[in-house]
Design a protein around this motif. Structure first.
Motif, PDB file in Angstrom:
ATOM      1  N   LEU B 119     -75.846 -17.244   3.521  1.00 14.90           N
ATOM      2  CA  LEU B 119     -76.523 -15.918   4.067  1.00 14.90           C
ATOM      3  C   LEU B 119     -77.856 -15.662   3.504  1.00 14.90           C
ATOM      4  O   LEU B 119     -78.122 -16.127   2.176  1.00 14.90           O
ATOM      5  CB  LEU B 119     -75.763 -14.613   3.747  1.00 14.90           C
ATOM      6  CG  LEU B 119     -74.469 -14.628   4.806  1.00 14.90           C
ATOM      7  CD1 LEU B 119     -73.641 -13.269   4.162  1.00 14.90           C
ATOM      8  CD2 LEU B 119     -75.027 -14.201   6.268  1.00 14.90           C
ATOM      9  N   PRO B 120     -78.926 -15.342   4.141  1.00 11.78           N
ATOM     10  CA  PRO B 120     -80.047 -15.107   3.699  1.00 11.78           C
ATOM     11  C   PRO B 120     -80.032 -13.951   2.703  1.00 11.78           C
ATOM     12  O   PRO B 120     -79.333 -12.964   2.979  1.00 11.78           O
ATOM     13  CB  PRO B 120     -81.183 -14.723   4.624  1.00 11.78           C
ATOM     14  CG  PRO B 120     -80.447 -14.584   5.946  1.00 11.78           C
ATOM     15  CD  PRO B 120     -78.925 -15.168   5.573  1.00 11.78           C
ATOM     16  N   TRP B 121     -80.770 -14.059   1.350  1.00 12.74           N
ATOM     17  CA  TRP B 121     -80.667 -12.916   0.705  1.00 12.74           C
ATOM     18  C   TRP B 121     -81.920 -12.859  -0.285  1.00 12.74           C
ATOM     19  O   TRP B 121     -82.601 -13.800  -0.553  1.00 12.74           O
ATOM     20  CB  TRP B 121     -79.448 -13.102  -0.506  1.00 12.74           C
ATOM     21  CG  TRP B 121     -79.531 -14.193  -1.232  1.00 12.74           C
ATOM     22  CD1 TRP B 121     -79.289 -15.724  -1.074  1.00 12.74           C
ATOM     23  CD2 TRP B 121     -79.546 -14.241  -2.835  1.00 12.74           C
ATOM     24  NE1 TRP B 121     -79.290 -16.487  -2.166  1.00 12.74           N
ATOM     25  CE2 TRP B 121     -79.533 -15.535  -3.148  1.00 12.74           C
ATOM     26  CE3 TRP B 121     -80.002 -13.135  -3.842  1.00 12.74           C
ATOM     27  CZ2 TRP B 121     -79.886 -16.039  -4.594  1.00 12.74           C
ATOM     28  CZ3 TRP B 121     -80.210 -13.575  -4.988  1.00 12.74           C
ATOM     29  CH2 TRP B 121     -80.206 -14.799  -5.432  1.00 12.74           C
ATOM     30  N   ALA B 122     -82.015 -11.541  -0.671  1.00 14.45           N
ATOM     31  CA  ALA B 122     -83.455 -11.247  -1.376  1.00 14.45           C
ATOM     32  C   ALA B 122     -82.958 -10.472  -2.915  1.00 14.45           C
ATOM     33  O   ALA B 122     -81.949  -9.928  -2.831  1.00 14.45           O
ATOM     34  CB  ALA B 122     -84.277 -10.375  -0.798  1.00 14.45           C
ATOM     35  N   THR B 123     -83.683 -10.840  -3.992  1.00 13.94           N
ATOM     36  CA  THR B 123     -83.297 -10.267  -5.096  1.00 13.94           C
ATOM     37  C   THR B 123     -84.404  -8.988  -5.275  1.00 13.94           C
ATOM     38  O   THR B 123     -85.355  -8.858  -4.662  1.00 13.94           O
ATOM     39  CB  THR B 123     -83.930 -11.157  -6.366  1.00 13.94           C
ATOM     40  OG1 THR B 123     -83.127 -12.296  -6.378  1.00 13.94           O
ATOM     41  CG2 THR B 123     -83.711 -10.570  -7.501  1.00 13.94           C
ATOM     42  N   LEU B 124     -83.507  -7.979  -5.684  1.00  7.02           N
ATOM     43  CA  LEU B 124     -84.234  -6.687  -5.891  1.00  7.02           C
ATOM     44  C   LEU B 124     -84.406  -6.627  -7.475  1.00  7.02           C
ATOM     45  O   LEU B 124     -83.453  -6.144  -8.169  1.00  7.02           O
ATOM     46  CB  LEU B 124     -83.844  -5.441  -5.108  1.00  7.02           C
ATOM     47  CG  LEU B 124     -84.304  -3.996  -5.459  1.00  7.02           C
ATOM     48  CD1 LEU B 124     -85.838  -4.161  -5.038  1.00  7.02           C
ATOM     49  CD2 LEU B 124     -83.425  -3.061  -4.726  1.00  7.02           C
ATOM     50  N   ALA B 125     -85.815  -6.794  -7.894  1.00  2.96           N
ATOM     51  CA  ALA B 125     -85.839  -6.553  -9.422  1.00  2.96           C
ATOM     52  C   ALA B 125     -86.406  -5.117  -9.592  1.00  2.96           C
ATOM     53  O   ALA B 125     -87.561  -4.709  -9.232  1.00  2.96           O
ATOM     54  CB  ALA B 125     -86.858  -7.527 -10.019  1.00  2.96           C
ATOM     55  N   CYS B 126     -85.478  -4.259 -10.380  1.00  4.48           N
ATOM     56  CA  CYS B 126     -86.128  -2.960 -10.566  1.00  4.48           C
ATOM     57  C   CYS B 126     -86.252  -2.666 -12.243  1.00  4.48           C
ATOM     58  O   CYS B 126     -86.104  -1.640 -12.617  1.00  4.48           O
ATOM     59  CB  CYS B 126     -84.897  -1.890 -10.358  1.00  4.48           C
ATOM     60  SG  CYS B 126     -84.435  -1.788  -8.560  1.00  4.48           S
ATOM     61  N   SER B 127     -86.353  -3.813 -12.837  1.00  4.05           N
ATOM     62  CA  SER B 127     -86.550  -3.680 -14.363  1.00  4.05           C
ATOM     63  C   SER B 127     -87.492  -4.942 -14.633  1.00  4.05           C
ATOM     64  O   SER B 127     -87.643  -6.065 -13.996  1.00  4.05           O
ATOM     65  CB  SER B 127     -85.215  -4.004 -14.860  1.00  4.05           C
ATOM     66  OG  SER B 127     -85.315  -4.802 -16.127  1.00  4.05           O
ATOM     67  N   THR B 128     -88.176  -4.855 -15.443  1.00  5.49           N
ATOM     68  CA  THR B 128     -89.119  -6.086 -15.942  1.00  5.49           C
ATOM     69  C   THR B 128     -88.715  -7.164 -16.843  1.00  5.49           C
ATOM     70  O   THR B 128     -89.124  -7.769 -17.458  1.00  5.49           O
ATOM     71  CB  THR B 128     -90.636  -5.463 -16.432  1.00  5.49           C
ATOM     72  OG1 THR B 128     -90.375  -4.340 -17.333  1.00  5.49           O
ATOM     73  CG2 THR B 128     -91.389  -5.087 -15.075  1.00  5.49           C
ATOM     74  N   MET B 129     -87.038  -6.624 -17.165  1.00  9.24           N
ATOM     75  CA  MET B 129     -86.702  -7.419 -18.350  1.00  9.24           C
ATOM     76  C   MET B 129     -86.560  -9.014 -18.148  1.00  9.24           C
ATOM     77  O   MET B 129     -86.549  -9.779 -18.762  1.00  9.24           O
ATOM     78  CB  MET B 129     -85.210  -6.921 -18.629  1.00  9.24           C
ATOM     79  CG  MET B 129     -84.655  -7.422 -19.926  1.00  9.24           C
ATOM     80  SD  MET B 129     -83.027  -6.449 -20.727  1.00  9.24           S
ATOM     81  CE  MET B 129     -82.037  -6.971 -19.507  1.00  9.24           C
ATOM     82  N   ASP B 130     -86.007  -9.258 -16.419  1.00  9.42           N
ATOM     83  CA  ASP B 130     -86.225 -10.591 -16.209  1.00  9.42           C
ATOM     84  C   ASP B 130     -87.081 -10.969 -15.272  1.00  9.42           C
ATOM     85  O   ASP B 130     -86.873 -11.433 -14.165  1.00  9.42           O
ATOM     86  CB  ASP B 130     -84.706 -10.511 -15.632  1.00  9.42           C
ATOM     87  CG  ASP B 130     -83.597 -10.427 -16.828  1.00  9.42           C
ATOM     88  OD1 ASP B 130     -83.424 -11.491 -17.431  1.00  9.42           O
ATOM     89  OD2 ASP B 130     -83.063  -9.556 -16.745  1.00  9.42           O
ATOM     90  N   LEU B 131     -88.366 -10.336 -15.460  1.00  7.13           N
ATOM     91  CA  LEU B 131     -89.664 -10.477 -14.514  1.00  7.13           C
ATOM     92  C   LEU B 131     -90.439 -11.140 -15.030  1.00  7.13           C
ATOM     93  O   LEU B 131     -91.205 -10.730 -16.234  1.00  7.13           O
ATOM     94  CB  LEU B 131     -89.820  -9.577 -13.872  1.00  7.13           C
ATOM     95  CG  LEU B 131     -90.835  -9.517 -12.564  1.00  7.13           C
ATOM     96  CD1 LEU B 131     -89.967  -9.832 -11.507  1.00  7.13           C
ATOM     97  CD2 LEU B 131     -91.418  -8.038 -12.181  1.00  7.13           C
TER      98      LEU B 131
END
Lengths: 88, 392
Positions: B119-131
């Motif tokens: 399935l297509p999926w997107a990541t939602l990053a709500c933290s900058t810890m792993d950005l």
């Protein structure tokens, strides 16, 4: 012991007055857990140590090579040992 | 019309942006459901939201700070939550039959489930810890984090040759910040869309007549923590602001019982209608969670940030670098330090100008509209990585 006092004095400077509670800089105190150091504090302590003991003392560089256990367990005594080894 | 399944952790700073995204998807004619612990999600999402429950279980409270907190968030939360919630995510997909998943960066179960089914999926990053991997300056810590991700993959029985970094969807990564705030560029499939603001259900009230037009307004919030360090900081902040009644009013987001005998210009309230208050504020004093930081900056409100753990020191540095506020030490800042930072930011209009500049960067980033458009493109285009068993 003289070196310990000198390094402890630099760390005490970084820690500051701690909102009124004077911090105890014991040899077995951990920087992160007991002294509540963050990355800014490590950088400040590193700069102060390099000013006093020369550029061969690079605390930030030393810390960046440590693993998670070593980092969270890093004590004042270990910083003193590191300074002693590099400044020798 | 498409169906989107939003896989989220039981953390307000992560659920709130997912609500903003979910509401925008519904407005665009799509169907939305959440998968997560209903006990935590329901009060944040409201009665009308469709929630596929993972069940709840107690995760040990995180009182660590610094790098010890990096370890505890993975060992005590992300890894066990991924293992615990994977069957529930599979079940939610089977029942809801989504066209795509939106997976919080700290819910790798959603990444595994989507990958397994192609399935297509997107990541939602709500933290900058792993950005942008801020831990890369500590290579052995970075390695340790990747080891935990790999552990989740292996424990789920996934094939070794298909392993990828579950924190990042290869198709689309949505992050609730802006390039200007983070201060660097990202790969093509990253969309830094700014904060995803939501209309939140069941918002607490606020005494409308309390705010005076002739005073500057400060809000002090250290998140949902209740440890001794947090209590110390709040008391220091009260002592910092108590003598400033001639020029400011301050709202403390804290149980009133914890801050007794406040002078008239200080008010403690356990919960506040944050998004309603922000347009009336001159300054937010915060621990620096990305949600609070970006909500404040989106309203052009500068900050004094006292970071504790996780991505908060990173966010504090970004705020300072943008000129939109100051960083102070959470564990050690005394009343005098806090008062100095507050009066500096309130006294120099440059901070407000810089905050407004970040707000403009958020507006350009597109917010929920840009996120919805990117998700629509994701569901329309065929997924390049097929189901994991496609070769058999």
């Amino acid at each position: 012991m003289a070196l310990f006092e000198e390094v402890a004095g630099i760390l005490r400077e970084v820690v500051g007055p701690c909102g009124g509670c004077p911090p105890g800089i014991a040899p077995n105190a951990t920087l992160e857990g007991d002294l509540r150091f963050d990355s800014v504090d490590v950088a400040a302590a590193g700069a102060a140590l390099a000013r006093r003991f020369g550029d061969r003392v690079d605390l930030v560089g030393h810390v960046s090579g440590l693993d998670l256990d070593a980092l969270t367990g890093l004590t004042v005594a270990q910083v003193v040992d590191y300074v002693a080894a590099r400044a020798a | 019309m498409s169906r989107y399944l939003l896989v989220v952790p039981p953390l307000a700073g992560h659920v709130n942006p997912s609500l903003g995204l979910g509401q925008a998807l519904v407005r665009a004619g799509h169907e939305v459901a959440w998968c997560g612990p209903e006990l935590h999600l329901r009060p944040l999402l409201g009665a009308g939201a469709t929630v596929f429950p993972t069940g709840s279980r107690l995760f040990r409270p995180q009182s660590d700070h610094g790098l010890a907190a990096v370890r505890s968030v993975w060992d005590r939360f992300i890894v066990p939550y991924a293992r615990f919630s994977l069957p529930a995510v599979d079940k939610a997909i089977a029942e809801f039959r989504p066209d795509a998943l939106v997976v919080d960066q700290h819910c790798p179960a959603g990444a595994i489930a989507a990958h397994r089914l192609g399935l297509p999926w997107a990541t939602l990053a709500c933290s900058t810890m792993d950005l942008g991997d801020p831990l890369a300056v500590l290579p052995r810590v970075h390695e340790w984090v990747l080891g935990r991700v790999r552990h989740i993959w292996d424990k789920a029985g996934m094939p070794a040759d298909e392993y990828f970094d579950l924190r990042f969807s290869p198709h689309l990564v949505l992050a609730t910040t802006s390039r200007e705030l983070v201060g660097r560029d990202f790969p093509e499939h990253f969309r830094l869309v700014g904060p995803l603001l939501a209309e939140r259900p069941d918002q607490p009230g606020f005494p409308a007549g309390w705010l005076r037009p002739d005073r500057r307004r400060v809000l002090v919030s250290t998140g949902t923590l209740a440890d001794d360090v947090s209590a110390r900081f709040l008391r220091a902040a009260v002592a910092a602001l108590a003598p400033l009644g001639d020029r400011l009013q301050a709202v403390f987001v804290a149980p009133p019982a914890e801050l007794p005998d406040l002078p008239e210009h200080l008010l403690a309230q356990a919960r506040v209608p944050m998004l309603d208050l922000l347009p009336h504020l001159d300054l937010v004093v915060s621990h620096g969670g990305l949600n609070t930081v970006c909500e404040s900056l989106a309203h052009g409100v500068p900050l004094v940030v006292a970071p504790i753990r996780h991505d908060q020191p990173i966010n504090a540095n970004q705020v300072e670098h943008a000129g939109a506020g100051l960083r102070i030490g959470f564990a050690r800042a005394g009343a005098a330090d806090i008062r100095a930072a507050v009066t500096t930011v309130l006294g120099d209009p440059g901070f407000r100008v810089a905050a407004a500049r970040v707000a403009e960067s958020f507006a350009r980033a597109g917010g929920t509209g840009a996120a919805v458009a990117a998700l629509a493109r994701l569901t329309e285009s065929p997924v390049t990585t097929g189901p994991s068993r496609s070769t058999s």
